[in-house]
Design a protein around this motif. Sequence first.
Motif, PDB file in Angstrom:
ATOM      1  N   ASP A   1       0.814  -1.224   0.000  1.00 47.38           N
ATOM      2  CA  ASP A   1       0.000   0.000   0.000  1.00 47.38           C
ATOM      3  C   ASP A   1       0.844   1.270   0.000  1.00 47.38           C
ATOM      4  O   ASP A   1       0.410   2.301  -0.500  1.00 47.38           O
ATOM      5  N   ASP A   2       2.036   1.202   0.595  1.00 47.75           N
ATOM      6  CA  ASP A   2       2.882   2.386   0.724  1.00 47.75           C
ATOM      7  C   ASP A   2       4.337   1.942   0.743  1.00 47.75           C
ATOM      8  O   ASP A   2       4.838   1.509   1.779  1.00 47.75           O
ATOM      9  N   ILE A   3       5.014   2.063  -0.391  1.00 43.66           N
ATOM     10  CA  ILE A   3       6.386   1.561  -0.525  1.00 43.66           C
ATOM     11  C   ILE A   3       7.350   2.288   0.405  1.00 43.66           C
ATOM     12  O   ILE A   3       8.432   1.786   0.694  1.00 43.66           O
ATOM     13  N   SER A   4       6.986   3.440   0.915  1.00 42.28           N
ATOM     14  CA  SER A   4       7.871   4.170   1.821  1.00 42.28           C
ATOM     15  C   SER A   4       7.495   3.980   3.284  1.00 42.28           C
ATOM     16  O   SER A   4       7.995   4.682   4.154  1.00 42.28           O
ATOM     17  N   ALA A   5       6.622   3.025   3.572  1.00 38.20           N
ATOM     18  CA  ALA A   5       6.183   2.786   4.947  1.00 38.20           C
ATOM     19  C   ALA A   5       7.350   2.344   5.827  1.00 38.20           C
ATOM     20  O   ALA A   5       8.222   1.609   5.380  1.00 38.20           O
ATOM     21  N   PRO A   6       7.361   2.793   7.081  1.00 39.77           N
ATOM     22  CA  PRO A   6       8.402   2.324   8.003  1.00 39.77           C
ATOM     23  C   PRO A   6       8.093   0.900   8.458  1.00 39.77           C
ATOM     24  O   PRO A   6       7.034   0.354   8.156  1.00 39.77           O
ATOM     25  N   ALA A   7       9.008   0.341   9.191  1.00 39.07           N
ATOM     26  CA  ALA A   7       8.824  -1.010   9.727  1.00 39.07           C
ATOM     27  C   ALA A   7       7.520  -1.093  10.508  1.00 39.07           C
ATOM     28  O   ALA A   7       7.104  -0.134  11.157  1.00 39.07           O
ATOM     29  N   VAL A   8       6.884  -2.238  10.431  1.00 45.37           N
ATOM     30  CA  VAL A   8       5.625  -2.428  11.151  1.00 45.37           C
ATOM     31  C   VAL A   8       5.900  -2.639  12.628  1.00 45.37           C
ATOM     32  O   VAL A   8       6.945  -3.151  13.016  1.00 45.37           O
ATOM     33  N   ARG A   9       4.947  -2.239  13.426  1.00 42.04           N
ATOM     34  CA  ARG A   9       5.065  -2.427  14.876  1.00 42.04           C
ATOM     35  C   ARG A   9       4.813  -3.885  15.224  1.00 42.04           C
ATOM     36  O   ARG A   9       4.073  -4.569  14.520  1.00 42.04           O
ATOM     37  N   PRO A  10       5.395  -4.363  16.302  1.00 37.50           N
ATOM     38  CA  PRO A  10       5.170  -5.753  16.711  1.00 37.50           C
ATOM     39  C   PRO A  10       3.692  -6.059  16.981  1.00 37.50           C
ATOM     40  O   PRO A  10       3.252  -7.192  16.835  1.00 37.50           O
ATOM     41  N   ASP A  11       2.924  -5.040  17.354  1.00 37.23           N
ATOM     42  CA  ASP A  11       1.508  -5.254  17.662  1.00 37.23           C
ATOM     43  C   ASP A  11       0.594  -4.920  16.479  1.00 37.23           C
ATOM     44  O   ASP A  11      -0.619  -4.819  16.640  1.00 37.23           O
TER      45      ASP A  11
END
Length: 75
Positions: free
Chosen positions: A33-43
């Motif tokens: 959805d967003d190639i510049s998204a930061p790392a996902v949160r563990p939750d």
Amino acid sequence: MWLAPERDGWGIGYGYSGNGCLALARLVDVLLDDISAPAVRPDAPAAPRALFELLRDAPGTATYTRAQLLAARAG
């Protein structure tokens, strides 16, 4: 440029601790959805099951197209 930039205090870790493929599936889901998204949160919410299964069952080295990842995400 990093695939998933680390935010203060957390980020995607490398190595296998039993949930590596779950984290990868969540990350791929967000990046679709967003190639510049930061790392996902563990939750963060889990990725769609079919996307997780595609990545979990991949051979040692695999290359997927965006269309294949989107199709897996759609189920």
